[in-house]
Scaffold this motif. Sequence first.
Motif, PDB file in Angstrom:
ATOM      1  N   PRO A 161      14.872-100.899  19.039  1.00  0.00           N
ATOM      2  CA  PRO A 161      13.636-101.539  19.512  1.00  0.00           C
ATOM      3  C   PRO A 161      12.842-100.706  20.515  1.00  0.00           C
ATOM      4  CG  PRO A 161      15.540-102.550  20.532  1.00  0.00           C
ATOM      5  CD  PRO A 161      16.062-101.595  19.489  1.00  0.00           C
ATOM      6  N   ASN A 162      13.497 -99.768  21.190  1.00  0.00           N
ATOM      7  CA  ASN A 162      12.800 -98.930  22.168  1.00  0.00           C
ATOM      8  C   ASN A 162      12.279 -97.636  21.576  1.00  0.00           C
ATOM      9  OD1 ASN A 162      13.352-100.830  24.175  1.00  0.00           O
ATOM     10  ND2 ASN A 162      15.331 -99.898  24.615  1.00  0.00           N
ATOM     11  N   SER A 163      12.375 -97.494  20.258  1.00  0.00           N
ATOM     12  CA  SER A 163      11.897 -96.301  19.535  1.00  0.00           C
ATOM     13  C   SER A 163      12.434 -95.012  20.139  1.00  0.00           C
ATOM     14  CB  SER A 163      10.369 -96.277  19.484  1.00  0.00           C
ATOM     15  OG  SER A 163       9.890 -97.393  18.774  1.00  0.00           O
ATOM     16  N   LEU A 164      13.737 -94.999  20.398  1.00  0.00           N
ATOM     17  CA  LEU A 164      14.380 -93.784  20.896  1.00  0.00           C
ATOM     18  C   LEU A 164      14.403 -92.731  19.798  1.00  0.00           C
ATOM     19  CD1 LEU A 164      17.422 -95.447  22.693  1.00  0.00           C
ATOM     20  CD2 LEU A 164      15.308 -94.633  23.738  1.00  0.00           C
ATOM     21  N   ALA A 165      14.429 -91.483  20.189  1.00  0.00           N
ATOM     22  CA  ALA A 165      14.472 -90.377  19.224  1.00  0.00           C
ATOM     23  C   ALA A 165      15.920 -90.160  18.793  1.00  0.00           C
ATOM     24  CB  ALA A 165      13.891 -89.117  19.838  1.00  0.00           C
ATOM     25  N   ILE A 166      16.344 -90.895  17.773  1.00  0.00           N
ATOM     26  CA  ILE A 166      17.700 -90.740  17.252  1.00  0.00           C
ATOM     27  C   ILE A 166      17.742 -89.491  16.382  1.00  0.00           C
ATOM     28  CG2 ILE A 166      19.454 -91.759  15.746  1.00  0.00           C
ATOM     29  CD1 ILE A 166      18.516 -94.496  16.714  1.00  0.00           C
ATOM     30  N   THR A 167      18.600 -88.548  16.761  1.00  0.00           N
ATOM     31  CA  THR A 167      18.652 -87.278  16.052  1.00  0.00           C
ATOM     32  C   THR A 167      19.708 -87.247  14.961  1.00  0.00           C
ATOM     33  OG1 THR A 167      20.056 -86.367  17.791  1.00  0.00           O
ATOM     34  CG2 THR A 167      17.694 -85.945  17.955  1.00  0.00           C
ATOM     35  N   SER A 168      20.772 -88.065  15.111  1.00  0.00           N
ATOM     36  CA  SER A 168      21.776 -88.110  14.051  1.00  0.00           C
ATOM     37  C   SER A 168      22.603 -89.379  14.144  1.00  0.00           C
ATOM     38  CB  SER A 168      22.703 -86.889  14.104  1.00  0.00           C
ATOM     39  OG  SER A 168      23.543 -86.946  15.229  1.00  0.00           O
ATOM     40  N   VAL A 169      23.109 -89.779  12.985  1.00  0.00           N
ATOM     41  CA  VAL A 169      24.039 -90.902  12.875  1.00  0.00           C
ATOM     42  C   VAL A 169      25.217 -90.400  12.052  1.00  0.00           C
ATOM     43  CG1 VAL A 169      24.423 -93.234  12.004  1.00  0.00           C
ATOM     44  CG2 VAL A 169      22.201 -92.622  12.982  1.00  0.00           C
ATOM     45  N   THR A 170      26.420 -90.486  12.622  1.00  0.00           N
ATOM     46  CA  THR A 170      27.618 -89.993  11.958  1.00  0.00           C
ATOM     47  C   THR A 170      28.635 -91.122  11.887  1.00  0.00           C
ATOM     48  OG1 THR A 170      27.180 -87.840  12.967  1.00  0.00           O
ATOM     49  CG2 THR A 170      29.334 -88.145  11.953  1.00  0.00           C
ATOM     50  N   LEU A 171      29.304 -91.230  10.743  1.00  0.00           N
ATOM     51  CA  LEU A 171      30.327 -92.249  10.552  1.00  0.00           C
ATOM     52  C   LEU A 171      31.661 -91.577  10.291  1.00  0.00           C
ATOM     53  CD1 LEU A 171      30.681 -95.387  10.282  1.00  0.00           C
ATOM     54  CD2 LEU A 171      30.612 -95.007   7.819  1.00  0.00           C
ATOM     55  N   PHE A 172      32.694 -92.025  11.038  1.00  0.00           N
ATOM     56  CA  PHE A 172      34.040 -91.497  10.903  1.00  0.00           C
ATOM     57  C   PHE A 172      34.990 -92.629  10.532  1.00  0.00           C
ATOM     58  CE2 PHE A 172      31.924 -88.848  14.047  1.00  0.00           C
ATOM     59  CZ  PHE A 172      32.254 -87.562  13.651  1.00  0.00           C
ATOM     60  N   ASP A 173      36.054 -92.304   9.790  1.00  0.00           N
ATOM     61  CA  ASP A 173      37.117 -93.289   9.601  1.00  0.00           C
ATOM     62  C   ASP A 173      38.055 -93.191  10.799  1.00  0.00           C
ATOM     63  OD1 ASP A 173      38.813 -91.105   9.123  1.00  0.00           O
ATOM     64  OD2 ASP A 173      38.984 -91.490   6.980  1.00  0.00           O
ATOM     65  N   VAL A 174      39.078 -94.057  10.859  1.00  0.00           N
ATOM     66  CA  VAL A 174      39.952 -94.087  12.033  1.00  0.00           C
ATOM     67  C   VAL A 174      40.811 -92.837  12.183  1.00  0.00           C
ATOM     68  CG1 VAL A 174      40.022 -96.588  12.305  1.00  0.00           C
ATOM     69  CG2 VAL A 174      41.651 -95.485  10.790  1.00  0.00           C
ATOM     70  N   ALA A 208      23.827 -88.379   8.942  1.00  0.00           N
ATOM     71  CA  ALA A 208      22.385 -88.381   8.699  1.00  0.00           C
ATOM     72  C   ALA A 208      21.726 -87.676   9.873  1.00  0.00           C
ATOM     73  CB  ALA A 208      21.874 -89.807   8.571  1.00  0.00           C
ATOM     74  N   ILE A 209      20.917 -86.646   9.574  1.00  0.00           N
ATOM     75  CA  ILE A 209      20.266 -85.875  10.636  1.00  0.00           C
ATOM     76  C   ILE A 209      18.756 -85.852  10.406  1.00  0.00           C
ATOM     77  CG2 ILE A 209      22.263 -84.441  11.166  1.00  0.00           C
ATOM     78  CD1 ILE A 209      21.027 -82.245   9.451  1.00  0.00           C
ATOM     79  N   ASN A 227      12.190 -98.381  14.000  1.00  0.00           N
ATOM     80  CA  ASN A 227      12.775 -99.517  14.716  1.00  0.00           C
ATOM     81  C   ASN A 227      14.098 -99.949  14.110  1.00  0.00           C
ATOM     82  OD1 ASN A 227      10.749 -99.711  16.620  1.00  0.00           O
ATOM     83  ND2 ASN A 227       9.494-101.019  15.332  1.00  0.00           N
ATOM     84  N   ASN A 228      14.294 -99.692  12.801  1.00  0.00           N
ATOM     85  CA  ASN A 228      15.517-100.068  12.099  1.00  0.00           C
ATOM     86  C   ASN A 228      15.942 -98.953  11.162  1.00  0.00           C
ATOM     87  OD1 ASN A 228      15.832-102.843  12.986  1.00  0.00           O
ATOM     88  ND2 ASN A 228      13.976-103.254  11.804  1.00  0.00           N
ATOM     89  N   TYR A 229      17.242 -98.726  11.116  1.00  0.00           N
ATOM     90  CA  TYR A 229      17.827 -97.785  10.166  1.00  0.00           C
ATOM     91  C   TYR A 229      18.890 -98.547   9.385  1.00  0.00           C
ATOM     92  CZ  TYR A 229      15.904 -94.282  13.371  1.00  0.00           C
ATOM     93  OH  TYR A 229      15.079 -93.536  14.171  1.00  0.00           O
ATOM     94  N   THR A 230      18.993 -98.298   8.090  1.00  0.00           N
ATOM     95  CA  THR A 230      20.060 -98.903   7.300  1.00  0.00           C
ATOM     96  C   THR A 230      20.719 -97.825   6.449  1.00  0.00           C
ATOM     97  OG1 THR A 230      18.532 -99.523   5.533  1.00  0.00           O
ATOM     98  CG2 THR A 230      19.020-101.209   7.184  1.00  0.00           C
ATOM     99  N   PHE A 231      22.027 -97.937   6.330  1.00  0.00           N
ATOM    100  CA  PHE A 231      22.823 -96.998   5.548  1.00  0.00           C
ATOM    101  C   PHE A 231      23.777 -97.798   4.677  1.00  0.00           C
ATOM    102  CE2 PHE A 231      21.750 -95.059   9.608  1.00  0.00           C
ATOM    103  CZ  PHE A 231      21.119 -93.886   9.202  1.00  0.00           C
ATOM    104  N   SER A 232      23.862 -97.458   3.416  1.00  0.00           N
ATOM    105  CA  SER A 232      24.741 -98.170   2.493  1.00  0.00           C
ATOM    106  C   SER A 232      26.204 -97.886   2.822  1.00  0.00           C
ATOM    107  CB  SER A 232      24.453 -97.742   1.055  1.00  0.00           C
ATOM    108  OG  SER A 232      25.374 -98.343   0.183  1.00  0.00           O
ATOM    109  N   THR A 233      27.011 -98.938   2.768  1.00  0.00           N
ATOM    110  CA  THR A 233      28.453 -98.794   2.978  1.00  0.00           C
ATOM    111  C   THR A 233      29.229 -99.303   1.770  1.00  0.00           C
ATOM    112  OG1 THR A 233      28.586-100.951   4.086  1.00  0.00           O
ATOM    113  CG2 THR A 233      28.262 -99.009   5.489  1.00  0.00           C
ATOM    114  N   LYS A 234      28.550 -99.513   0.652  1.00  0.00           N
ATOM    115  CA  LYS A 234      29.226-100.101  -0.509  1.00  0.00           C
ATOM    116  C   LYS A 234      30.287 -99.186  -1.103  1.00  0.00           C
ATOM    117  CE  LYS A 234      25.455 -98.896  -3.613  1.00  0.00           C
ATOM    118  NZ  LYS A 234      24.399 -99.443  -4.449  1.00  0.00           N
ATOM    119  N   HIS A 235      30.212 -97.881  -0.829  1.00  0.00           N
ATOM    120  CA  HIS A 235      31.201 -96.942  -1.347  1.00  0.00           C
ATOM    121  C   HIS A 235      32.440 -96.825  -0.449  1.00  0.00           C
ATOM    122  CE1 HIS A 235      28.850 -94.628   1.536  1.00  0.00           C
ATOM    123  NE2 HIS A 235      29.887 -93.814   1.636  1.00  0.00           N
ATOM    124  N   LEU A 236      32.430 -97.517   0.693  1.00  0.00           N
ATOM    125  CA  LEU A 236      33.531 -97.415   1.650  1.00  0.00           C
ATOM    126  C   LEU A 236      34.548 -98.526   1.457  1.00  0.00           C
ATOM    127  CD1 LEU A 236      31.472 -96.618   4.861  1.00  0.00           C
ATOM    128  CD2 LEU A 236      32.719 -95.008   3.414  1.00  0.00           C
TER     129      LEU A 236
END
Length: 79
Positions: A16-29, A37-38, A44-53
């Motif tokens: 909501p604060n329109s921050l400059a997000i440079t990357s989103v990384t997902l790790f397993d345990v 994603a870089i 304001n919103n980002y969505t990433f599919s997780t149906k393959h996980l």
Amino acid sequence: MIYQDNNNAQLTIKNPNSLAITSVTLFDVSGKQLFNAIDLDTQNNYTFSTKHLSDGVYVTVISVDNTNTLTKKVVIKNK
């Protein structure tokens, strides 16, 4: 705010604060990187599919302005 929408199999990040997000990384345990994603546009919103996980616990790391990071545990249980 980061949350998993299990009904739609999507990881959602609200910005909501329109921050400059440079990357989103997902790790397993075990620490294995599952996606990174870089060069994201400022939104304001980002969505990433997780149906393959598989169902389980994952760690999301969000980098903001290349200086700050936010780490959040996410439970994925796709329906």
